[in-house]
Design a protein around this motif. Structure first.
Motif, PDB file in Angstrom:
ATOM      1  N   TRP A 135       0.822  -1.213   0.000  1.00 26.76           N
ATOM      2  CA  TRP A 135       0.000   0.000   0.000  1.00 26.76           C
ATOM      3  C   TRP A 135       0.852   1.257   0.000  1.00 26.76           C
ATOM      4  CZ3 TRP A 135      -4.862   0.307  -1.285  1.00 26.76           C
ATOM      5  CH2 TRP A 135      -5.690  -0.814  -1.137  1.00 26.76           C
ATOM      6  N   TRP A 136       2.143   1.096   0.323  1.00 24.63           N
ATOM      7  CA  TRP A 136       3.062   2.228   0.250  1.00 24.63           C
ATOM      8  C   TRP A 136       3.185   2.769  -1.172  1.00 24.63           C
ATOM      9  CZ3 TRP A 136       5.402   5.419   3.572  1.00 24.63           C
ATOM     10  CH2 TRP A 136       5.446   5.060   4.917  1.00 24.63           C
ATOM     11  N   VAL A 137       2.711   2.019  -2.145  1.00 23.78           N
ATOM     12  CA  VAL A 137       2.797   2.477  -3.528  1.00 23.78           C
ATOM     13  C   VAL A 137       2.060   3.805  -3.717  1.00 23.78           C
ATOM     14  CG1 VAL A 137       0.716   1.314  -4.371  1.00 23.78           C
ATOM     15  CG2 VAL A 137       2.664   1.676  -5.921  1.00 23.78           C
ATOM     16  N   LEU A 138       1.070   4.090  -2.876  1.00 21.53           N
ATOM     17  CA  LEU A 138       0.358   5.360  -2.983  1.00 21.53           C
ATOM     18  C   LEU A 138       1.287   6.542  -2.708  1.00 21.53           C
ATOM     19  CD1 LEU A 138      -2.990   4.396  -1.188  1.00 21.53           C
ATOM     20  CD2 LEU A 138      -2.547   4.570  -3.653  1.00 21.53           C
ATOM     21  N   ALA A 139       2.304   6.318  -1.866  1.00 15.30           N
ATOM     22  CA  ALA A 139       3.264   7.387  -1.586  1.00 15.30           C
ATOM     23  C   ALA A 139       4.197   7.625  -2.761  1.00 15.30           C
ATOM     24  CB  ALA A 139       4.071   7.045  -0.336  1.00 15.30           C
ATOM     25  N   ALA A 140       4.240   6.683  -3.705  1.00 17.69           N
ATOM     26  CA  ALA A 140       5.078   6.876  -4.886  1.00 17.69           C
ATOM     27  C   ALA A 140       4.514   7.954  -5.799  1.00 17.69           C
ATOM     28  CB  ALA A 140       5.214   5.561  -5.653  1.00 17.69           C
ATOM     29  N   LEU A 141       3.224   8.230  -5.690  1.00 19.97           N
ATOM     30  CA  LEU A 141       2.611   9.251  -6.537  1.00 19.97           C
ATOM     31  C   LEU A 141       3.146  10.646  -6.224  1.00 19.97           C
ATOM     32  CD1 LEU A 141       0.656   9.964  -8.754  1.00 19.97           C
ATOM     33  CD2 LEU A 141      -1.186  10.028  -7.062  1.00 19.97           C
ATOM     34  N   PRO A 142       3.125  11.117  -4.969  1.00 21.03           N
ATOM     35  CA  PRO A 142       3.743  12.427  -4.703  1.00 21.03           C
ATOM     36  C   PRO A 142       5.231  12.443  -5.006  1.00 21.03           C
ATOM     37  CG  PRO A 142       3.069  11.359  -2.649  1.00 21.03           C
ATOM     38  CD  PRO A 142       2.461  10.586  -3.767  1.00 21.03           C
ATOM     39  N   ALA A 143       5.899  11.304  -4.882  1.00 25.52           N
ATOM     40  CA  ALA A 143       7.317  11.240  -5.256  1.00 25.52           C
ATOM     41  C   ALA A 143       7.481  11.487  -6.754  1.00 25.52           C
ATOM     42  CB  ALA A 143       7.904   9.886  -4.872  1.00 25.52           C
ATOM     43  N   ALA A 144       6.583  10.920  -7.558  1.00 25.32           N
ATOM     44  CA  ALA A 144       6.625  11.145  -9.001  1.00 25.32           C
ATOM     45  C   ALA A 144       6.305  12.592  -9.348  1.00 25.32           C
ATOM     46  CB  ALA A 144       5.638  10.200  -9.700  1.00 25.32           C
ATOM     47  N   VAL A 145       5.424  13.217  -8.572  1.00 21.51           N
ATOM     48  CA  VAL A 145       5.096  14.625  -8.789  1.00 21.51           C
ATOM     49  C   VAL A 145       6.309  15.505  -8.491  1.00 21.51           C
ATOM     50  CG1 VAL A 145       3.662  16.541  -7.986  1.00 21.51           C
ATOM     51  CG2 VAL A 145       2.636  14.292  -8.365  1.00 21.51           C
ATOM     52  N   LEU A 146       7.031  15.186  -7.425  1.00 24.08           N
ATOM     53  CA  LEU A 146       8.243  15.933  -7.103  1.00 24.08           C
ATOM     54  C   LEU A 146       9.277  15.774  -8.217  1.00 24.08           C
ATOM     55  CD1 LEU A 146       9.988  17.600  -5.165  1.00 24.08           C
ATOM     56  CD2 LEU A 146      10.621  15.450  -4.023  1.00 24.08           C
ATOM     57  N   LEU A 147       9.413  14.569  -8.737  1.00 25.47           N
ATOM     58  CA  LEU A 147      10.319  14.334  -9.851  1.00 25.47           C
ATOM     59  C   LEU A 147       9.897  15.161 -11.072  1.00 25.47           C
ATOM     60  CD1 LEU A 147      12.645  12.670 -11.172  1.00 25.47           C
ATOM     61  CD2 LEU A 147      10.916  10.962 -11.752  1.00 25.47           C
ATOM     62  N   ALA A 148       8.608  15.216 -11.339  1.00 24.76           N
ATOM     63  CA  ALA A 148       8.109  16.009 -12.461  1.00 24.76           C
ATOM     64  C   ALA A 148       8.413  17.487 -12.267  1.00 24.76           C
ATOM     65  CB  ALA A 148       6.603  15.793 -12.622  1.00 24.76           C
ATOM     66  N   ALA A 149       8.275  17.987 -11.037  1.00 23.55           N
ATOM     67  CA  ALA A 149       8.582  19.391 -10.761  1.00 23.55           C
ATOM     68  C   ALA A 149      10.045  19.694 -11.036  1.00 23.55           C
ATOM     69  CB  ALA A 149       8.235  19.717  -9.305  1.00 23.55           C
ATOM     70  N   ALA A 150      10.928  18.766 -10.672  1.00 23.86           N
ATOM     71  CA  ALA A 150      12.356  18.965 -10.913  1.00 23.86           C
ATOM     72  C   ALA A 150      12.652  19.042 -12.403  1.00 23.86           C
ATOM     73  CB  ALA A 150      13.151  17.840 -10.256  1.00 23.86           C
ATOM     74  N   PHE A 151      12.118  18.106 -13.176  1.00 18.88           N
ATOM     75  CA  PHE A 151      12.406  18.082 -14.606  1.00 18.88           C
ATOM     76  C   PHE A 151      11.665  19.188 -15.355  1.00 18.88           C
ATOM     77  CE2 PHE A 151      14.165  13.860 -13.858  1.00 18.88           C
ATOM     78  CZ  PHE A 151      15.233  13.853 -14.744  1.00 18.88           C
ATOM     79  N   ALA A 152      10.466  19.537 -14.930  1.00 24.07           N
ATOM     80  CA  ALA A 152       9.741  20.617 -15.593  1.00 24.07           C
ATOM     81  C   ALA A 152      10.468  21.943 -15.409  1.00 24.07           C
ATOM     82  CB  ALA A 152       8.316  20.708 -15.041  1.00 24.07           C
ATOM     83  N   SER A 153      10.903  22.226 -14.189  1.00 27.91           N
ATOM     84  CA  SER A 153      11.607  23.481 -13.920  1.00 27.91           C
ATOM     85  C   SER A 153      12.923  23.541 -14.676  1.00 27.91           C
ATOM     86  CB  SER A 153      11.861  23.615 -12.414  1.00 27.91           C
ATOM     87  OG  SER A 153      10.655  23.611 -11.693  1.00 27.91           O
ATOM     88  N   PHE A 154      13.687  22.471 -14.590  1.00 26.55           N
ATOM     89  CA  PHE A 154      14.985  22.446 -15.259  1.00 26.55           C
ATOM     90  C   PHE A 154      14.811  22.447 -16.771  1.00 26.55           C
ATOM     91  CE2 PHE A 154      19.213  20.786 -16.336  1.00 26.55           C
ATOM     92  CZ  PHE A 154      19.993  21.551 -15.479  1.00 26.55           C
ATOM     93  N   GLY A 155      13.788  21.738 -17.260  1.00 25.79           N
ATOM     94  CA  GLY A 155      13.538  21.698 -18.694  1.00 25.79           C
ATOM     95  C   GLY A 155      13.167  23.055 -19.249  1.00 25.79           C
TER      96      GLY A 155
END
Length: 282
Positions: free
Chosen positions: A166-186
């Motif tokens: 069920w910890w997989v649900l916490a992977a979603l905000p982790a993916a959002v943080l990753l997206a923020a990093a790449f979106a900003s840098f991109g």
């Protein structure tokens, strides 16, 4: 001082909080960025099939691994002395990669087209929105779109039985943080590009990240010198974060990976805000 108004969806909210407002022009410009997100959403709804193609991608990836490669590899050691299927091991990494791709391509090619050809931002400046709003809105929109892909990927993982905890649900905000990093840098990188040929460099960077950032193989399979290189890349930190959470193995060490991505998002947003202001007002 009041907090920034939340943009639609978890991605928009996260990126508006990550943006270093003291360096990019204050809270008011960041708040108004949500209006540009709304504009992009309305445009995208008219071309919904463009988003649908990105949502279908995880289904093809996971099916190919689960039906094909997974049967050849067999089961792998998992957390707490368990064993897991290869698809369960690779799925969180593909979730992170899908989030990265959605953010990068939205914040690079689409922003470049609006900036250099459609002249969208020239029209935006005729409204109360300014350069800071443009940077905040486009980064927020890229994160929101990437978050849509992440949610779809997670749903496909669950449907195919590639979820270990069920910890997989916490992977979603982790993916959002990753997206923020790449979106900003991109977006920051996009402000330095002059022609479409420059985007070959984007693909040149994204493909090795996808192949070598432990997406399909553990870090230990690489020689030590390559391990050191991989450990410095942002996708490795994103994959380690999402995979550990998805497999039900959280630890305090994950805060270091999250801090890396947050710092990347803040730096990229700062550069993007300053560069877009110089380009639009010069």
């Amino acid at each position: 001082m009041s907090a920034p108004a939340a943009a639609p969806g978890p991605g928009g909210t996260l990126v508006l909080r990550v943006l270093p407002t003291a360096l990019t022009g204050g809270l008011s410009g960041v708040r108004r960025g949500r209006l540009l997100i709304e504009r992009n959403l309305r445009v995208t709804l008219r071309a919904w099939y463009a988003v649908a193609t990105g949502v279908l991608e995880p289904l093809f990836y996971l099916l190919s691994i689960g039906v094909g490669i997974g049967h050849l590899v067999g089961r792998l050691p998992g957390p707490h002395g368990t064993t897991i299927a290869y698809a369960t091991y690779a799925a969180p990494a593909l979730l992170a990669s899908a989030s990265m791709n959605g953010a990068v391509y939205e914040a690079t090619m689409n922003v470049f087209f609006k900036l250099k050809f459609a002249k969208t931002y020239d029209a935006v400046l005729a409204t109360p929105l300014g350069p800071v709003s443009v940077a905040a809105g486009e980064i927020g929109w890229a994160v929101l779109r990437a978050s849509t892909y992440a949610v779809a990927f997670l749903a496909v993982m669950a449907a195919l039985g590639d979820v270990a905890s069920w910890w997989v649900l916490a992977a979603l905000p982790a993916a959002v943080l990753l997206a923020a990093a790449f979106a900003s840098f991109g977006m920051a990188c996009t402000t330095f590009m002059r022609t479409w040929a420059d985007f070959d460099l984007v693909q040149l960077a994204i493909l090795p990240l996808f192949l070598f950032s432990t997406t399909f193989y553990p870090l230990g399979t690489y020689p030590r010198w390559l391990q050191l290189v991989v450990e410095c890349t942002p996708l490795f930190h994103g994959i380690t974060l999402t995979r550990s959470l998805a497999l039900g193995a959280p630890s305090w060490a994950l805060l270091g990976h999250a801090a890396y991505l947050a710092a990347m998002a803040a730096l990229g947003a700062t550069v993007a805000g300053r560069r877009i202001k110089r380009l639009l007002l010069s």
